[in-house]
Every structure is written in structure tokens, then in C-alpha cells.
Enzyme design. Structure first.
Site, mmCIF file in Angstrom:
data_model
loop_
_atom_site.group_PDB
_atom_site.id
_atom_site.type_symbol
_atom_site.label_atom_id
_atom_site.label_comp_id
_atom_site.label_asym_id
_atom_site.label_seq_id
_atom_site.Cartn_x
_atom_site.Cartn_y
_atom_site.Cartn_z
ATOM 1 C CG HIS A 128 3.203 -3.477 10.714
ATOM 2 N ND1 HIS A 128 3.925 -2.091 11.185
ATOM 3 C CD2 HIS A 128 2.773 -2.992 9.641
ATOM 4 C CE1 HIS A 128 3.890 -1.415 9.425
ATOM 5 N NE2 HIS A 128 3.182 -2.400 8.922
ATOM 6 C CG HIS A 160 0.516 -5.149 0.964
ATOM 7 N ND1 HIS A 160 1.698 -5.152 0.994
ATOM 8 C CD2 HIS A 160 -0.113 -4.550 1.657
ATOM 9 C CE1 HIS A 160 1.998 -4.326 2.740
ATOM 10 N NE2 HIS A 160 0.918 -3.632 2.013
ATOM 11 C CG HIS A 189 -1.903 -4.357 4.958
ATOM 12 N ND1 HIS A 189 -0.607 -3.306 4.718
ATOM 13 C CD2 HIS A 189 -2.652 -4.034 5.131
ATOM 14 C CE1 HIS A 189 -1.248 -2.550 4.788
ATOM 15 N NE2 HIS A 189 -2.459 -2.426 5.555
ATOM 16 C CG ASN A 207 -0.186 -0.162 2.328
ATOM 17 O OD1 ASN A 207 0.640 -0.671 2.257
ATOM 18 N ND2 ASN A 207 -0.176 0.511 3.507
ATOM 19 C CG HIS A 208 3.737 2.062 2.385
ATOM 20 N ND1 HIS A 208 3.283 3.398 2.763
ATOM 21 C CD2 HIS A 208 3.396 1.865 4.143
ATOM 22 C CE1 HIS A 208 2.842 3.612 4.146
ATOM 23 N NE2 HIS A 208 2.973 1.934 4.775
#
Lengths: 316, 316
Positions: free
Chosen positions: A174, A142, A172, A42-43
Site C-alpha cells: 500500500h 501483485h 499489492h 488478491n481481492h
């Protein structure tokens, strides 16, 4: 980059699998010894007019093989559709179908999974040379896995995923859950593993646990993972403190709430946590110097699998 | 990338020349057929904690050879110093010393050039095998050349540059001055060529001129350039209008300043400019279809130079 031979081959249509149209180790102009296959997170999700991200640059530079970039066409009032076409890998008698889905907006993907026919899973044809049951099916995604509220619409549920999968590699999230578990939602049809982030990025309890890389070995339908503890993660301890239970009682029998005393108690606690963290770090350092590392296997080795490699053999 | 052999070699210390430490076509893991050597400009200058830019990514990906990235150490009240160490190229009897300087802040570089000893030009050693006079010295820089005010402190003057240079390739300035000129400031010691920007980026007269790529051929000490007109530049015309001279006179003999008439005159002018631009573009298209392109030589071919390549042979 290097001369080590790559001993597996791609059977599927590479133009369909990879953003660059070709797996990097088959490009005659690049000498790749360790092919990396990646989806986007997502980043690093595709954005802008050209729908590009940093992963496209790495892919164009032939440093990684970028797969699972979904184009979600939307027509009229449709939610669109996603077509998941696997990378088919073969080495000897072992055949792996690697499905991937880079990050999509959670709410949107959730809606797609709730719409019949919106997520299409392409399966390899069932032929005498490659019977469908021979494939080991992996899915890398993710996306949010943990719902923080009842009925949340921004998670992908394990139960959404098709039962023909063998292993789901969940990105995704953590927290490092490096030991695969049988999905209860999917009634044990497949296992899920969540290697977690490689560094502690937020101040939460999940991030305080030990971080690992997960290595997966597959031989035909047998598989196992082992965890490689990451030794350079910054030290991080997390504790919840209820002052009511740790402060001493005063002469009247009430909890002593003297600010100075509270300060002392907290300083002592933090110092202890910091000491613990530094001690653990020192322990890692010494282990590394000695040249050994902890290794645990999560599945009993099957007889078709050879001895697990020692950590120094691992391509990390 | 490709199999075409690279027929020149690098004689200088590659670790000193290139940001990546190694010229890309000698890396055994990359198959480079057309090596590109580049300095950085002012839109891709090194920045941030790691002093990186987009050119570093291209260089790390082995797509370009990034040279001329100056580290300007500053101690005390010094202005710092720049050490220019050339890339030494050899093909047969032809030897080229390629100096490069990526963009620095103009005022700062100007100050460096005014400080004795602050800019050090490293020259190849004078040996029997490589006499110093055999080298053809090229300097590529990306900096202001044109002073817009008297005594401006933000330009590099041709007169600042050492007289041993043979050709200066000037970047940064947008106007295409593709025919090299003998530097008057340097009393003709070297020539300067300014290929200009490849697209029109600002509404100025200089940008309205024809754009070219410049190809340089060197054989021993003989050299010539030829211009390759760029055919896909967006059409752009520039004109200055003095209404006083183009408006008709009214019955009293004064210029007619009727707003409607002024509008008509200007619309007619703009329409004519647009027509001209479109016509030229159409001309280019037809030329391209026919497979021929204009080519002009700026230096008479020397007898050591072979016939100039036809545009279709050019590696563009």
C-alpha cells in the site's frame, strides 16, 4: 472507448497473453481509444469452479486486457510450475516485453521461486529483426514485498527475479514508493517501483504518505517515470505519541498523569493533525483550480525522449 | 457483436427508456448486430446503496439494453407511483410500443395497481405521422401471475392491465405456456404469452412440460408467434402416484401393503419415467443432427407477414 488511435501494436500471440484471447483494441466490434492492461490482485483473484473473478467480467466486456493469469498445474507431489510469457508491444523502434503475474498465495509463490525450473520466463526469440537486447522488459506483479519477520516465507524477494528485467512494477503493497530504486538484492540489475494503493485503507504510517500515480515513458532502452500526485485521497495523518516525553512534570518532578491533562494534550495533538490535513487538502483544491499540479521527474530525460507531457495531456 | 445491420430505429427518448441512457447499437464505439432488450427479474433486482444489479453491469458493458427499471418514489404515507414509458420502435410501417416493468415486490405492485393513478401508462402522442392506433403495444413484466390462494395479494391480475395493450409477455412463472391466449380477465382485449423458464428448476408438474422459446413477429397490427422447442433442457418427468390404486389385492381382498412390493412397484415406475425421458432426449439429439426442428405457428399468417423463418435463420 473513443476514436483516439492506438499507436502501438502487439507482436506476441494474443491467445497466449490474454484471458479473452484478443487485445480489445483489435476487436472490430469495439472502438477502444485507451487500452488498459491489467493483472489481478488478491481481492480479485480467480476462484470457484470456473476460476473466474471480476476482472474476467471486465475482460469479457472488452473494458480491460487481462493478462498474467497463471494456471499452476500440480501433478503428484510437485509444487507446480508457472510459465511467464510476455506481451510484446512495439511502437516505432521501441519494443516492450510486458511480463505479468496476478496474485498467487504468497507462500505458494515463494515455494515456486525456491524450486529450480518451477518459474519459467519465456523470452522473445533473438532474431535480426528483433534482437533480444532491444526489448525493454517490464514485470508487473501483485504480491508481498516487505518481510515482517526474519526468514518469512510469504514474500517474493527482488533477488528471486531474473536479471534480464529492466523494471519491476510492484503492486499489492500500500505504501506509495513512486520513485524507482535500483534493486540492491538484484545488484542493480533492474529497478523497482511501487506506486502503492490509490486510497488510504489501513491506519498505518505508510498510508499517511502522499499518494501518487506513476507514469512510465519508454523510448528504446531509455525510460523515465513521473509522479502525478493524487488529489482526491481522503486526508489522513499518522503520529506516534509517547506520553512520557510530552506530559509536563509535576511539583515532585514526576510526569503528571492526571487523566484530564492527558486528555487535553491528546485532543490538542489530534486537532493539530486534523487542521494540518484539512489545510493540505485545501491547498490541493486551490492548486487544481489554478490548473497546475506538481510534477517531478525521477530520471533525467534522455535525448530520445520528448518533453514530458503536461498533466492535462495525461490520459488519467 | 458483429456486422449485421440493425434495421429498426428507436423513436422515443432513450434517456428515459434505458438505464444506460442510449441504445447499444447506436453507440459509435460498439458494433452490435443483435440488440437485446431486457427487464430485470426477481433474482437480479436492483439492490444496495446504488440500486444496482447484474443487469446494470451487462447494460454498462453495452451487451444488453436494460429498460423498465422503475423508480418508485414514496412520499409520506403514499404507496408511491410507477410511470411506464414505452420504448418506441419503428421498422417501415410497423411501429411497436414496448412497455416494460422489472420485478417489484409482488405485494407492493399489487397495492400500486389497486391505487388509482399510482401506475401511469404513458402513451405515444396521437399525430398525423404516428396515429395512436398504429402502435402495436407490448408489455413485458416479471411477476407472479398465478394466485395460489383465493384473494391473494401477491399477484398481478391480467384484469389490472390497460385494455390498449395488444400482447403481454409474462416472465417469472416457470411453466411454459408458449401459445398465447386471449385474456379472459381483460375480456379478450389483449393476448398473454408466458414463455416460462428455460430450465427445469423445481420439482413441480409445470416444469415437466416441454420448454420453448417464443419468437414473435409483428407487421403493422398483424402478429404471430412460433415456438422453438429447447433441446438441451435436462430431462425431467413428473408423476403422481396413488398407491391405493396401483397395488395388487391380497388373498383377503385388501390392498397389499408389503413394503418390499411397494418398493418394487415404485422402482418400476421411476425406471419407466427415466427411460421415457432418456428416449425423448435421444429423439431430440437425432432431430438436431438431421437439422430439422418442430415448429408450430399459433396464429394464422397474415398476408402482410412473409413466410416464417426456418429455425436455422433464427437469431438464437
Amino acid at each position: 472507448m473513443g476514436d483516439r488511435p492506438v499507436s502501438f501494436q502487439i507482436l506476441s500471440d494474443q491467445r497466449q497473453n490474454f484471458v479473452s484471447g484478443c487485445v480489445n483494441f483489435e476487436d472490430p466490434n469495439f472502438n477502444v481509444s485507451l487500452p488498459v492492461f491489467t493483472i489481478h490482485g488478491n481481492h480479485d483473484d480467480p476462484a470457484g469452479a470456473e476460476n473466474l473473478s471480476a476482472v474476467d467480467i471486465l475482460s469479457t466486456s472488452k473494458l480491460v486486457n487481462y493478462f498474467g493469469k497463471a494456471r499452476v498445474p500440480i501433478t503428484g507431489s510437485n509444487v507446480g510450475s508457472v510459465r511467464l510469457s510476455p506481451v510484446l508491444l512495439q511502437k516505432g523502434a521501441t519494443k516492450v516485453a510486458l511480463y505479468g503475474l496476478g496474485n498467487l498465495r504468497d507462500e505458494r509463490l515463494c515455494r515456486l521461486f525456491h524450486t529450480p525450473g518451477a518459474v519459467q520466463w519465456v523470452r522473445p526469440a533473438d532474431t535480426p529483426a528483433h534482437p533480444q537486447r532491444d526489448w525493454f522488459n517490464i514485470f508487473a506483479l501483485h504480491q508481498n514485498r516487505v518481510a515482517h519477520t526474519q526468514g518469512a516465507k510469504n514474500v517474493v524477494r527482488e533477488g528471486h527475479l531474473p536479471r534480464f528485467l529492466d523494471l519491476v512494477v510492484w503492486g499489492h503493497e500500500h505504501e506509495c514508493l513512486a520513485d524507482p530504486w535500483d534493486s540492491a538484492e538484484a545488484e542493480g540489475a533492474f529497478s523497482v517501483v511501487q506506486p502503492g494503493s490509490s486510497v488510504a485503507t489501513s491506519l498505518s504510517e505508510g498510508e499517511a504518505r502522499a499518494k501518487h500515480a506513476v507514469v512510465l515513458e519508454v523510448a528504446r532502452q531509455s525510460w523515465r517515470t513521473f509522479k502525478v500526485p493524487l488529489q482526491t485521497v481522503r486526508p489522513f495523518r499518522f503520529a506516534s505519541v509517547a506520553l512520557a516525553s510530552i506530559l509536563p512534570l509535576d511539583s515532585a518532578g514526576a510526569r503528571c498523569e492526571d487523566p484530564e491533562l492527558v486528555g487535553d494534550v491528546l485532543v490538542e495533538l489530534v486537532t493539530r493533525l486534523a487542521d494540518e490535513a484539512m489545510q493540505e487538502r485545501r491547498g490541493w483544491r486551490e492548486t487544481r483550480k489554478g490548473g497546475s499540479a506538481t510534477r517531478r521527474e525521477t530520471d533525467a530525460p534522455s535525448d530520445v525522449l520528448s518533453d514530458p507531457p503536461s498533466p492535462s495531456d495525461l490520459p488519467l
